[in-house]
Design a protein around this motif. Structure first.
Motif, mmCIF file in Angstrom:
data_model
loop_
_atom_site.group_PDB
_atom_site.id
_atom_site.type_symbol
_atom_site.label_atom_id
_atom_site.label_comp_id
_atom_site.label_asym_id
_atom_site.label_seq_id
_atom_site.Cartn_x
_atom_site.Cartn_y
_atom_site.Cartn_z
ATOM 1 N N LEU A 191 0.996 -1.018 -0.071
ATOM 2 C CA LEU A 191 0.045 -0.233 -0.146
ATOM 3 C C LEU A 191 0.949 1.191 -0.134
ATOM 4 O O LEU A 191 1.907 1.088 0.276
ATOM 5 C CB LEU A 191 -0.838 -0.021 1.172
ATOM 6 N N LEU A 192 0.354 2.515 -0.481
ATOM 7 C CA LEU A 192 1.002 3.449 -0.269
ATOM 8 C C LEU A 192 0.419 4.621 0.738
ATOM 9 O O LEU A 192 -0.990 4.413 0.760
ATOM 10 C CB LEU A 192 1.014 4.234 -1.516
ATOM 11 N N VAL A 193 1.058 5.131 1.404
ATOM 12 C CA VAL A 193 0.780 6.074 2.699
ATOM 13 C C VAL A 193 1.255 7.581 2.503
ATOM 14 O O VAL A 193 2.591 7.494 2.468
ATOM 15 C CB VAL A 193 0.514 5.440 3.903
ATOM 16 N N HIS A 194 0.603 8.467 2.368
ATOM 17 C CA HIS A 194 1.250 9.900 2.481
ATOM 18 C C HIS A 194 2.040 9.950 3.593
ATOM 19 O O HIS A 194 1.828 9.668 4.584
ATOM 20 C CB HIS A 194 0.077 10.918 2.490
ATOM 21 N N GLU A 195 3.224 10.687 3.332
ATOM 22 C CA GLU A 195 4.377 10.873 4.266
ATOM 23 C C GLU A 195 3.748 11.633 5.446
ATOM 24 O O GLU A 195 4.358 11.486 6.538
ATOM 25 C CB GLU A 195 5.539 11.498 3.686
ATOM 26 N N GLU A 196 2.533 12.509 5.431
ATOM 27 C CA GLU A 196 2.232 13.220 6.481
ATOM 28 C C GLU A 196 1.099 12.563 7.240
ATOM 29 O O GLU A 196 0.649 13.002 8.341
ATOM 30 C CB GLU A 196 1.675 14.420 6.012
ATOM 31 N N ASN A 197 0.545 11.256 6.701
ATOM 32 C CA ASN A 197 -0.770 10.491 7.436
ATOM 33 C C ASN A 197 0.002 9.871 8.428
ATOM 34 O O ASN A 197 -0.083 8.641 8.266
ATOM 35 C CB ASN A 197 -1.445 9.939 6.233
ATOM 36 N N GLY A 198 0.384 10.346 9.628
ATOM 37 C CA GLY A 198 0.948 9.647 10.648
ATOM 38 C C GLY A 198 -0.100 8.582 11.291
ATOM 39 O O GLY A 198 0.400 7.164 11.686
ATOM 40 N N ARG A 199 -1.273 8.605 11.378
ATOM 41 C CA ARG A 199 -2.524 7.804 11.962
ATOM 42 C C ARG A 199 -2.246 6.508 11.129
ATOM 43 O O ARG A 199 -2.186 5.586 11.620
ATOM 44 C CB ARG A 199 -3.794 8.540 11.916
ATOM 45 N N ALA A 200 -2.645 6.678 9.911
ATOM 46 C CA ALA A 200 -2.443 5.622 9.064
ATOM 47 C C ALA A 200 -1.050 4.769 8.980
ATOM 48 O O ALA A 200 -1.209 3.494 8.951
ATOM 49 C CB ALA A 200 -2.752 5.943 7.345
ATOM 50 N N GLN A 201 0.102 5.491 9.167
ATOM 51 C CA GLN A 201 1.418 4.650 9.206
ATOM 52 C C GLN A 201 1.301 3.885 10.409
ATOM 53 O O GLN A 201 1.721 3.052 10.417
ATOM 54 C CB GLN A 201 2.533 5.852 8.966
ATOM 55 N N THR A 202 0.942 4.711 11.464
ATOM 56 C CA THR A 202 0.991 3.746 12.739
ATOM 57 C C THR A 202 0.096 2.589 12.558
ATOM 58 O O THR A 202 0.579 1.408 13.060
ATOM 59 C CB THR A 202 0.554 4.757 13.915
ATOM 60 N N PHE A 203 -1.166 2.608 12.204
ATOM 61 C CA PHE A 203 -1.862 1.664 12.077
ATOM 62 C C PHE A 203 -1.342 0.394 11.094
ATOM 63 O O PHE A 203 -1.202 -0.549 11.423
ATOM 64 C CB PHE A 203 -3.208 1.786 11.397
ATOM 65 N N TYR A 204 -0.832 0.998 9.974
ATOM 66 C CA TYR A 204 -0.266 -0.282 9.071
ATOM 67 C C TYR A 204 1.045 -0.963 9.701
ATOM 68 O O TYR A 204 1.134 -2.182 9.445
ATOM 69 C CB TYR A 204 0.381 0.571 7.739
ATOM 70 N N ARG A 205 1.760 -0.108 10.299
ATOM 71 C CA ARG A 205 2.866 -0.795 11.006
ATOM 72 C C ARG A 205 2.287 -1.910 12.126
ATOM 73 O O ARG A 205 2.898 -2.869 12.347
ATOM 74 C CB ARG A 205 3.683 0.069 11.844
ATOM 75 N N ARG A 206 1.311 -1.388 13.028
ATOM 76 C CA ARG A 206 0.791 -2.294 13.875
ATOM 77 C C ARG A 206 0.153 -3.588 13.446
ATOM 78 O O ARG A 206 0.417 -4.568 14.166
ATOM 79 C CB ARG A 206 -0.291 -1.609 14.734
ATOM 80 N N VAL A 207 -0.201 -3.416 11.976
ATOM 81 C CA VAL A 207 -0.853 -4.957 11.639
ATOM 82 C C VAL A 207 0.145 -5.473 10.814
ATOM 83 O O VAL A 207 -0.009 -6.529 10.027
ATOM 84 C CB VAL A 207 -2.328 -4.441 10.800
#
Length: 190
Positions: free
Chosen positions: A138-154
């Motif tokens: 998946l691709l996630v915007h560099e400023e979308n910290g909430r999404a990055q945190t979730f993706y790392r968690r899963v």
């Protein structure tokens, strides 16, 4: 309460449209999606029907999964596309191996934090692994910290691949991937 996670059906285009328009009104929609509310609102009914049919149950190349509340309301969604080795992706990068590409992730704010997003992702991954993909990205915007945190968690991890967005070359999306050994499974949450 039980939420059902399932694939959309071709005739559910109006519900898919409604949920997409809601997602595009989220405060971070400008970071999470490549279209605006106004652009999506202007699309004709025929496009929504075609779009939904292309990701509906029965397709082996793409699937939109939805989370449905006990009331019947659609409260979350994620879509996974199968990308074949040897093609170029939407950003012009070569696809080196058969992979799933997760897009269009959204869960209504009022049901965030209850584990629903995790269960939705479990179903997305189960569908992708069932199509013999070698990885899911998946691709996630560099400023979308909430999404990055979730993706790392899963279990997703950044690859170092950075994609500039066509509409704003200064904005960057980061590629995250998950290898199959980390896949999980259930498709219902209580």
């Amino acid at each position: 309460m039980n939420y059902v996670i399932r694939s959309v059906r071709p005739d559910e285009w109006a519900l898919a449209r409604e949920l997409r328009l809601l997602a595009l009104q989220d405060p971070v929609a400008h970071l999470a999606f490549l279209e605006t509310y106004e652009e999506a609102l202007a699309k004709p009914e025929s496009l929504w029907k075609e779009r939904t049919a292309g990701v509906a149950e029965g397709s082996d190349t793409a699937q939109q999964l939805v989370a449905i509340a006990p009331s019947g309301e659609w409260v979350g969604t994620a879509t996974v596309l199968v990308e074949e080795a040897g093609i170029e992706d939407w950003a012009g990068f070569p696809v080196e191996r058969r992979q799933g590409h997760v897009v269009g992730v959204f869960v209504r704010p009022d049901v965030r934090g209850i584990g629903l997003t995790e269960v939705l992702f479990d179903a997305v991954l189960e569908w992708a692994w069932g199509r013999d993909v070698e990885r899911v990205r998946l691709l996630v915007h560099e400023e979308n910290g909430r999404a990055q945190t979730f993706y790392r968690r899963v279990g997703f991890r950044p690859t170092g691949v950075v994609v500039s967005l066509p509409a704003d070359p200064d904005a960057r999306e980061l590629e995250f991937v998950l290898e199959p050994a980390r896949g999980r499974g259930p498709s219902e949450v209580s």
